[in-house]
Design an enzyme around this catalytic site. Structure first.
Site, short mmCIF file in Angstrom:
data_model
loop_
_atom_site.label_atom_id
_atom_site.label_comp_id
_atom_site.label_asym_id
_atom_site.label_seq_id
_atom_site.Cartn_x
_atom_site.Cartn_y
_atom_site.Cartn_z
N ASP A 137 0.93 -0.97 -0.02
CA ASP A 137 0.14 -0.16 -0.12
C ASP A 137 0.96 1.19 -0.07
OD1 ASP A 137 -1.94 -1.93 0.25
OD2 ASP A 137 -2.89 -1.15 2.03
N ASP A 195 -15.42 -3.06 -1.90
CA ASP A 195 -15.00 -2.95 -0.56
C ASP A 195 -16.30 -2.86 0.14
OD1 ASP A 195 -12.56 -3.06 -1.37
OD2 ASP A 195 -12.33 -0.98 -1.70
#
Length: 244
Positions: free
Chosen positions: A8, A130
């Protein structure tokens, strides 16, 4: 089962967030390319990259430089999610050498466009779904829609046969080291024939085995690798991906 170690990116650094909260950030490295090499040396056959700045509309310049460095540093397929919302962005990122892109917010907000892009780039675009309490979250998880995750998955499949995968993340589990939401993953897997990538909460080798037993095609693992809760070679062996 495919294993995708996660990198990330925020401000060009390798970080992890807890439940997508930008105020709960842990920096794990200043050199994402070195981190990518670390995972590949440990046996990773693919990498999952996330542009956290682009995901919420911030300037992605630092992260794009990091992505280029990663692509130069390793010779394994890399997929990238975060801020993929336009034809131009898709063309630019694929031209950089990324194998696959993950489209999140735009897949919910502009499903016709997403389906057209999937058809234009068969097998190169995945839907990033998500979920917060079963509802789709968007814009770097800052907003929660009224659309159930499973409804979105079914709708996208009806629109295109060329969706590469669904990356399904339970936000409550992400970065919390509490195990994956197996029930939610199984429900999503049963809802559509799009290959499913489990994301969020994988913490122990038992979690990995549970995903294998549930016949999950793939899993993304982040924080547990960085904090040493999981050993990547052992994970790859359990997943059936270890090098002979």
């Amino acid at each position: 089962m495919e294993i995708w170690p996660a990198i990330d990116l925020r401000h060009g650094r390798c970080v992890r967030l807890q439940q997508g909260d930008y105020d709960r950030e842990t920096v794990f490295g200043e050199d994402p390319a070195a981190m990518a090499r670390r995972w590949v040396v440990a046996g990773a056959r693919r990498l999952h990259l996330v542009d956290l700045d682009a995901a919420r509309g911030d300037d992605p310049a630092e992260n794009l430089a990091a992505v280029r460095a990663i692509l130069q540093a390793v010779d394994v397929p890399c997929q990238l999610g975060g801020g993929v919302r336009s034809d131009e962005t898709i063309d630019e990122l694929l031209a950089m050498g990324l194998s696959r892109l993950v489209v999140g917010s735009a897949a919910l907000k502009r499903p016709e466009w997403f389906a057209a892009m999937c058809d234009a780039h068969p097998g190169r675009l995945a839907a990033g779904i998500d979920a917060r309490e079963g509802m789709v979250a968007t814009d770097g998880w800052l907003e929660t829609s009224t659309t159930p995750a499973i409804t979105l998955a079914r709708d996208l499949r009806q629109r295109s046969e060329n969706i590469a995968a669904i990356i399904y993340t339970d936000i409550a589990k992400d970065g919390m080291l509490q195990g994956p939401n197996l029930a939610g993953l199984k429900e999503m897997a049963a809802a559509t024939d799009i290959p499913l990538v489990a994301s969020g909460g994988v913490t122990t080798i038992d979690d990995v085995q549970a995903l294998v037993d549930a016949q999950m095609p793939a899993a993304i693992i982040g924080r547990a690798l960085y904090e040493g809760h999981l050993d990547l070679p052992e994970v790859l062996e359990v997943a059936g991906e270890s090098v002979d």
